[in-house]
Design an enzyme around this catalytic site. Structure first.
Site, mmCIF file in Angstrom:
data_model
loop_
_atom_site.group_PDB
_atom_site.id
_atom_site.type_symbol
_atom_site.label_atom_id
_atom_site.label_comp_id
_atom_site.label_asym_id
_atom_site.label_seq_id
_atom_site.Cartn_x
_atom_site.Cartn_y
_atom_site.Cartn_z
ATOM 1 N N ASP A 26 -2.057 -6.460 -2.478
ATOM 2 C CA ASP A 26 -1.146 -6.660 -3.598
ATOM 3 C C ASP A 26 0.028 -7.506 -3.133
ATOM 4 O O ASP A 26 0.384 -7.498 -1.955
ATOM 5 C CB ASP A 26 -0.581 -5.305 -4.080
ATOM 6 C CG ASP A 26 -1.660 -4.444 -4.714
ATOM 7 O OD1 ASP A 26 -2.704 -5.000 -5.110
ATOM 8 O OD2 ASP A 26 -1.456 -3.219 -4.793
ATOM 9 N N ASP A 55 3.129 -7.149 -3.079
ATOM 10 C CA ASP A 55 4.367 -6.364 -3.064
ATOM 11 C C ASP A 55 4.695 -5.915 -1.638
ATOM 12 O O ASP A 55 4.028 -6.322 -0.694
ATOM 13 C CB ASP A 55 4.246 -5.153 -4.004
ATOM 14 C CG ASP A 55 3.096 -4.237 -3.608
ATOM 15 O OD1 ASP A 55 2.570 -4.392 -2.477
ATOM 16 O OD2 ASP A 55 2.708 -3.376 -4.416
#
Ligand code: 28F
Length: 647
Positions: free
Chosen positions: A508, A510
């Site tokens: 991801d 993030d």
């Protein structure tokens, strides 16, 4: 570091303001910036800083000044200051002032032409005029001869105001402030962490230097000063590991080459050798590292033989002897015999350096071992264990190849998790390491089955900073990776046996995702390093947004916040914007089209010098230095991930 004799011989060399060579104009730089600074991305933009900072460090190496300060200003410009002698302010034969010549004429070298050391490796040392050429403005302020003098430039090196006195002073030094040209460096920001890492390194290499880095906007600052130099560097590298002895440091000059070495063994299994030439990191090693390795092997084997520590004639290999070794090698080589090799000029060529370093390590280490017999014994026993482990691993691998129980066991474990590629052309196959079962499921259902294999990873990967091969075998997740790649681990790893030509980390976009990337890079760096050396490790970059426009719902994917801002300017009427919080939010076909398909995807190759930093970054994230950690998180939350460990 710099020997007294060398400083004296340099001091004798009177510099002459007319000795500057005049070559070509700055327009050449603006036309082809890549030729001068490598690239026009974030990496290239940081090159501007190194270029100016290196001039200040040259002053320090040569014995003038002890302080460098870097300020990231609010407006995006940068200020760099030193307390050296100050750039000479006299007139040049051309009728221009010396600073004007230095900052507007390409290759205005001439400083320490003979006999001195200069920070100039690879792309370094192209000169301050290159920085001026790539800046929308630059101001140089000089403290010298009792005066403060200043010259201003604009629009890529045009004189805005000639050199003039703006005040009196009793200090000396140089301050350079510049604004990188937005036309050339699009969407780039300076990174506090990147600058800190590099400046800390300079402080380790120059014990008399203090460096301060300040980020005004984010209210961050860091200060570096290490009285013990390379010893402190090794202690820093080995932080958190159990050391087998105090750091040993050797300093000698051989054949005009100034050699400094610090080393320490820990109870870990990895080898970490960092080398520098005139303060520039040589990521690809070269003659100095070759000399270090052979001198070290020779000293240990001779000691072992003389003290009847080895049985029979068997001698320890260099690999055995470097298990658990952390070493820093810093050489200073006069410009006239300085040679760099390789595509990125990260490898030292100078043949004299091999002999110099070999002699210094051999002679000093032999003496040290004789004086410290207990330590010698501990290290040799460790190396012998490494030899035995390697033998055992080789045998184990052979039996796996022959197809016994172990192999069936591996097959069973792996077939439950891994979606294999069908092609037998291994070099064309790709292994995707995917964060999370849900994204893993999407990737499995929609991939190029012939060439793409998927291995989903659950949650955080083990931090392998302190792990041994045994720990890997006992860790379900990493063992899966090892089995899938199928080329062994550690010293037993054979890149030719890899089942894949590319290993791609897909997480991801993030903070957790970047953390997993770092943990995986650390694992590969420690246990499958040739995979990185051969450019086979990559990071996938999933898009952050999709924008749907028009009645037909045409979808476009957007990789960064900056690109989104650009896109928004062109959007008219209705559109639908979606932010992908994770891979799992994309449909399987979307994930394939944007992030996995060779047609559209953007892969970032992990490089070696960057991988070495990954391990240290884990420390930064978990350690107690607040400023770098805060900066790291700031820089990663919006996924403008450090590009200095990615290419
Ligand atoms: C913030 C960046 O650039 N510092 C520098 C000096 C000192 C001398 C110098 C620089 C003269 C003829 C080139 C002084 N006195 N910091 C810096 N400090 N350049 S750059 O000389 C440049 C040469 O050709 C310096 C006597 N010799 C040299």
């Amino acid at each position: 570091m710099v020997s007294l004799n060398m400083v004296k011989s340099m001091a004798k060399q009177e510099y002459n303001e007319n000795s500057i060579k005049i070559l070509e104009g700055l327009d050449a730089v603006r036309k082809r910036p890549g030729m001068y600074i490598g690239s026009t991305d974030k990496r290239g933009m940081h090159h501007l800083i190194w270029e100016i900072v290196d001039n200040g460090i040259d002053e320090v190496i040569n014995g003038y000044g002890n302080y460098i300060k870097i300020i990231l200003e609010k407006d995006g410009s940068i200020t760099i200051a030193d307390n050296g002698r100050g750039v000479p302010v006299g007139m040049h034969a051309s009728g221009k002032s010396t600073p004007e010549v230095i900052y507007t004429i390409l290759h205005a070298g001439g400083k320490f032409e003979e006999g001195g050391y200069k920070v100039s490796g690879g792309l370094h040392g192209v000169g301050a005029s290159v920085v001026n050429a790539l800046s929308s403005w630059m101001v140089v302020t000089i403290y010298r001869d009792g005066k403060i003098s200043q010259i201003k430039f604009k629009d890529g090196g045009k004189v805005d105001s000639k050199l003039k006195e703006i005040g009196k002073t009793n200090k000396t030094g140089t301050i350079v402030q510049f604004m990188p040209d937005k036309e050339i460096f699009k969407n780039c920001n300076f990174s506090f962490t990147t600058i800190c890492e590099r400046m800390q390194e300079s402080a380790f290499l120059n014990p008399n230097l203090t460096v301060e880095v300040i980020d005004v906007e984010d209210n961050l600052s860091a200060k570096y000063h290490y009285e013990t130099g390379l010893t402190a560097f090794v202690e820093y590298v080995n932080e958190g590991h159990k050391a087998l002895h105090k750091v040993v440091q050797f300093n000698n000059v051989r054949n005009r080459i100034d050699v400094a070495i610090a080393l320490q063994y820990t109870d870990t299994y990895n080898e970490q050798i960092l080398s520098f030439v005139n303060d520039v990191k040589t990521g690809d090693g070269g003659s100095h590292e070759v000399g270090f390795k052979s001198g070290l092997t020779k000293a240990f084997n001779e000691y072992a033989k003389n003290n009847n520590i080895v049985k029979g004639n068997s001698s320890l290999t260099g690999d055995d002897l470097r298990e658990g070794l952390s070493a820093i090698i810093s050489v200073r080589i006069p410009e006239d015999i300085l040679q760099f090799e390789g595509q990125t000029k990260g490898k030292l060529g100078t043949p004299e350096a091999k002999q110099a370093v070999e002699q210094v390590i051999y002679e000093n280490l032999k003496f040290y071992l004789e004086e410290n017999k207990e330590i010698a014994k501990t290290i040799l026993e460790k190396a012998d264990k490494s030899r035995q482990a390697r033998e055992a691993a080789r045998k184990a691998r052979e039996s796996v190849r022959k197809g016994d129980k172990t192999k069936n066991n591996r097959e069973r474990i792996i077939s439950e998790k891994l979606a294999k590629a069908t092609s037998k052309e291994y070099s064309k196959n790709e292994l995707f390491l995917v964060e999370g079962d849900s994204a893993g499921g999407s990737a499995k259902s929609y991939r190029d089955r012939e060439h793409q294999a998927i291995l989903p990873l659950r949650g955080k990967v083990l931090n392998t900073e302190k792990a041994s091969s045994n720990d890997i075998e006992n860790n379900a997740e990493l063992r899966l990776i090892e089995y899938a790649i199928g080329a062994g681990l550690g010293q037993d790893f054979d890149v030719k046996e890899s089942n894949y030509g590319k290993v791609i980390i897909m997480t991801d976009a993030d903070v957790d995702g970047s953390h997993i990337q770092i943990l995986l890079i650390t694992f590969f760096y420690k246990f499958m390093r040739p995979l990185i050396e051969n450019g086979m490790l990559y990071i996938a970059t999933p898009p952050l947004y999709s924008v749907e426009t028009g009645a037909k719902g045409i979808k476009e994917y957007i990789a960064t916040d900056e690109e989104l801002e650009e896109k928004k300017k062109t959007l008219k009427g209705n559109y639908k914007l979606q932010r992908f919080k994770g891979l799992g939010e994309m449909n399987a076909d979307e994930l394939y089209e944007t992030t996995m398909s060779p047609k559209n995807r953007r892969l970032i190759r992990v490089t070696l010098s960057d991988a070495a930093l990954a391990e240290k970054r884990i420390h930064t994230l978990m350690g107690d230095e607040v400023a770098p950690r805060k900066a790291w998180i700031n820089e990663n939350v919006d996924f403008t991930l450090e590009d200095d460990f990615r290419k």
